[in-house]
Scaffold this active site. Sequence first.
Site, PDB file in Angstrom:
ATOM      1  N   GLU A  14       0.816  -1.212   0.000  1.00 50.25           N
ATOM      2  CA  GLU A  14       0.000   0.000   0.000  1.00 50.25           C
ATOM      3  C   GLU A  14       0.852   1.266   0.000  1.00 50.25           C
ATOM      4  O   GLU A  14       0.385   2.342  -0.351  1.00 50.25           O
ATOM      5  CB  GLU A  14      -0.938  -0.010   1.225  1.00 50.25           C
ATOM      6  CG  GLU A  14      -1.966  -1.132   1.134  1.00 50.25           C
ATOM      7  CD  GLU A  14      -2.706  -1.382   2.429  1.00 50.25           C
ATOM      8  OE1 GLU A  14      -3.918  -1.583   2.394  1.00 50.25           O
ATOM      9  OE2 GLU A  14      -2.070  -1.383   3.509  1.00 50.25           O
ATOM     10  N   ASP A 218     -12.066  -4.432  -3.138  1.00 47.93           N
ATOM     11  CA  ASP A 218     -12.964  -5.591  -3.293  1.00 47.93           C
ATOM     12  C   ASP A 218     -14.315  -5.216  -2.733  1.00 47.93           C
ATOM     13  O   ASP A 218     -14.473  -4.173  -2.109  1.00 47.93           O
ATOM     14  CB  ASP A 218     -12.370  -6.802  -2.533  1.00 47.93           C
ATOM     15  CG  ASP A 218     -12.218  -6.517  -1.048  1.00 47.93           C
ATOM     16  OD1 ASP A 218     -13.120  -6.875  -0.283  1.00 47.93           O
ATOM     17  OD2 ASP A 218     -11.200  -5.905  -0.634  1.00 47.93           O
TER      18      ASP A 218
HETATM   19  N1  SAH Z   1      -5.184 -11.246   0.932  1.00 44.96           N
HETATM   20  C1  SAH Z   1      -4.307 -10.383   1.669  1.00 44.96           C
HETATM   21  C2  SAH Z   1      -4.912 -10.176   3.028  1.00 44.96           C
HETATM   22  C3  SAH Z   1      -4.850  -8.778   3.448  1.00 44.96           C
HETATM   23  S1  SAH Z   1      -5.900  -8.509   4.797  1.00 44.96           S
HETATM   24  C4  SAH Z   1      -2.948 -10.989   1.753  1.00 44.96           C
HETATM   25  O1  SAH Z   1      -2.808 -12.112   1.361  1.00 44.96           O
HETATM   26  O2  SAH Z   1      -1.993 -10.312   2.202  1.00 44.96           O
HETATM   27  C5  SAH Z   1      -6.745  -7.159   4.184  1.00 44.96           C
HETATM   28  C6  SAH Z   1      -6.098  -5.801   4.359  1.00 44.96           C
HETATM   29  O3  SAH Z   1      -6.749  -4.928   3.460  1.00 44.96           O
HETATM   30  C7  SAH Z   1      -6.286  -5.224   5.728  1.00 44.96           C
HETATM   31  O4  SAH Z   1      -5.197  -4.409   6.066  1.00 44.96           O
HETATM   32  C8  SAH Z   1      -7.597  -4.438   5.606  1.00 44.96           C
HETATM   33  O5  SAH Z   1      -7.536  -3.186   6.254  1.00 44.96           O
HETATM   34  C9  SAH Z   1      -7.812  -4.242   4.116  1.00 44.96           C
HETATM   35  N2  SAH Z   1      -9.029  -4.840   3.523  1.00 44.96           N
HETATM   36  C10 SAH Z   1      -9.272  -4.830   2.192  1.00 44.96           C
HETATM   37  N3  SAH Z   1     -10.430  -5.460   1.907  1.00 44.96           N
HETATM   38  C11 SAH Z   1     -10.939  -5.893   3.096  1.00 44.96           C
HETATM   39  C12 SAH Z   1     -12.100  -6.634   3.450  1.00 44.96           C
HETATM   40  N4  SAH Z   1     -12.935  -7.089   2.526  1.00 44.96           N
HETATM   41  N5  SAH Z   1     -12.308  -6.929   4.759  1.00 44.96           N
HETATM   42  C13 SAH Z   1     -11.438  -6.503   5.701  1.00 44.96           C
HETATM   43  N6  SAH Z   1     -10.308  -5.806   5.413  1.00 44.96           N
HETATM   44  C14 SAH Z   1     -10.050  -5.487   4.126  1.00 44.96           C
END
Ligand code: SAH
Length: 257
Positions: A14, A218
Site C-alpha cells: 500500500e 474488493d
Molecule cells: N489477501 C491479503 C490479506 C490482506 S488482509 C494478503 O494475502 O496479504 C486485508 C487488508 O486490506 C487489511 O489491512 C484491511 O484493512 C484491508 N481490507 C481490504 N479489503 C478488506 C475486506 N474485505 N475486509 C477486511 N479488510 C479489508
Amino acid sequence: MQAPVAIVAAMELELRALLPQLTDVQRVARAGREIHLGRLHGQRVVLARSGIGKVAAATTATLLAAEFAPSSMLFTGVAGGLAPDVRVGDVVLARELLQHDMDASPLFPRYEVPLTGRARFAVDAALADRLAVATAACLHEAPHALGASHLAAFGIGHPRMHQGLVISGDRFVSTAAESSALRRDLPDALAVEMEGAAVAQVCADFGLPLAVLRVISDRADDSAHVDFLRFTREVASVLTRLIVVAALTQPRPSPTA
Ligand code: SAH
C-alpha cells in the site's frame, strides 16, 4: 522545526508508490517496525507500515504519536466496499470510524468502546476536507494518470469518492453473508477494513488529528473479482500517492484569510 505528518498503511504494497518519493530519508527500527523519516515534496513526514489488524495498527499509531511528535496522522490503504454504490477503484474518505467487532453487551451498548461512552470516533474535519479536495482532483485525472485501459482491466471506469462511516474489525470480510450482516447492522457503513477505527481511538487519546483514506479493492464478498495484491500494488498505491502528494502540496489557507 516543522512537525512531521505521520503516514501509515497496513501493508508494504500500500506504500509501494509513496516510499520512493521520500527525500532526505533516515530509517530507524522501533518495535519490529521500520520507520522512514524524510520529506515528501518539502513536507516532513514519518512513514511506517503497521501490519494488518487493530492491534498492529494501534501499536504503530501509539509508537508514532509518542516518539515522533507528528502534527497529524493519515492512515491509508485498501478496503472492502459495503454500501451498494461503493465500487472497486472508488476512494472512501472516513468521517467517522467504528469497531464492528467490539461488543461488550449487555454491560455496554453493542459497538461502544467500554468506558469511553462512544462507538463512533470522528476524524479531523479540516484534514478530511483537504483530502476531499485532493481526492476529487485526482479522481478526475485518474483515467489519464493510471491509464484508462489499465483501469478497465480491473473493471474500473470512473472512480468516485465517498465520505462517511468506515468500519474496522479483525476479520477479512470475504463472504456475501458476512457483508450483508454488516450492512444490515450498520446501514450507513461505506467500507470495511481492519485498522482505521483502532487508530482513531489511539488518536483520540493523544488529541492527534487523524484522516483515513481508503481505496476500494474488493466488495467484501465472495464475488470479489479483482486480484487483490496486484490491484493494491498497481492501482491503490498509485492513487494513494497522487492524493497524498496533492493534499500535502495544496496551498494552505493563510491564517489571515
Ligand atoms: N489477501 C491479503 C490479506 C490482506 S488482509 C494478503 O494475502 O496479504 C486485508 C487488508 O486490506 C487489511 O489491512 C484491511 O484493512 C484491508 N481490507 C481490504 N479489503 C478488506 C475486506 N474485505 N475486509 C477486511 N479488510 C479489508
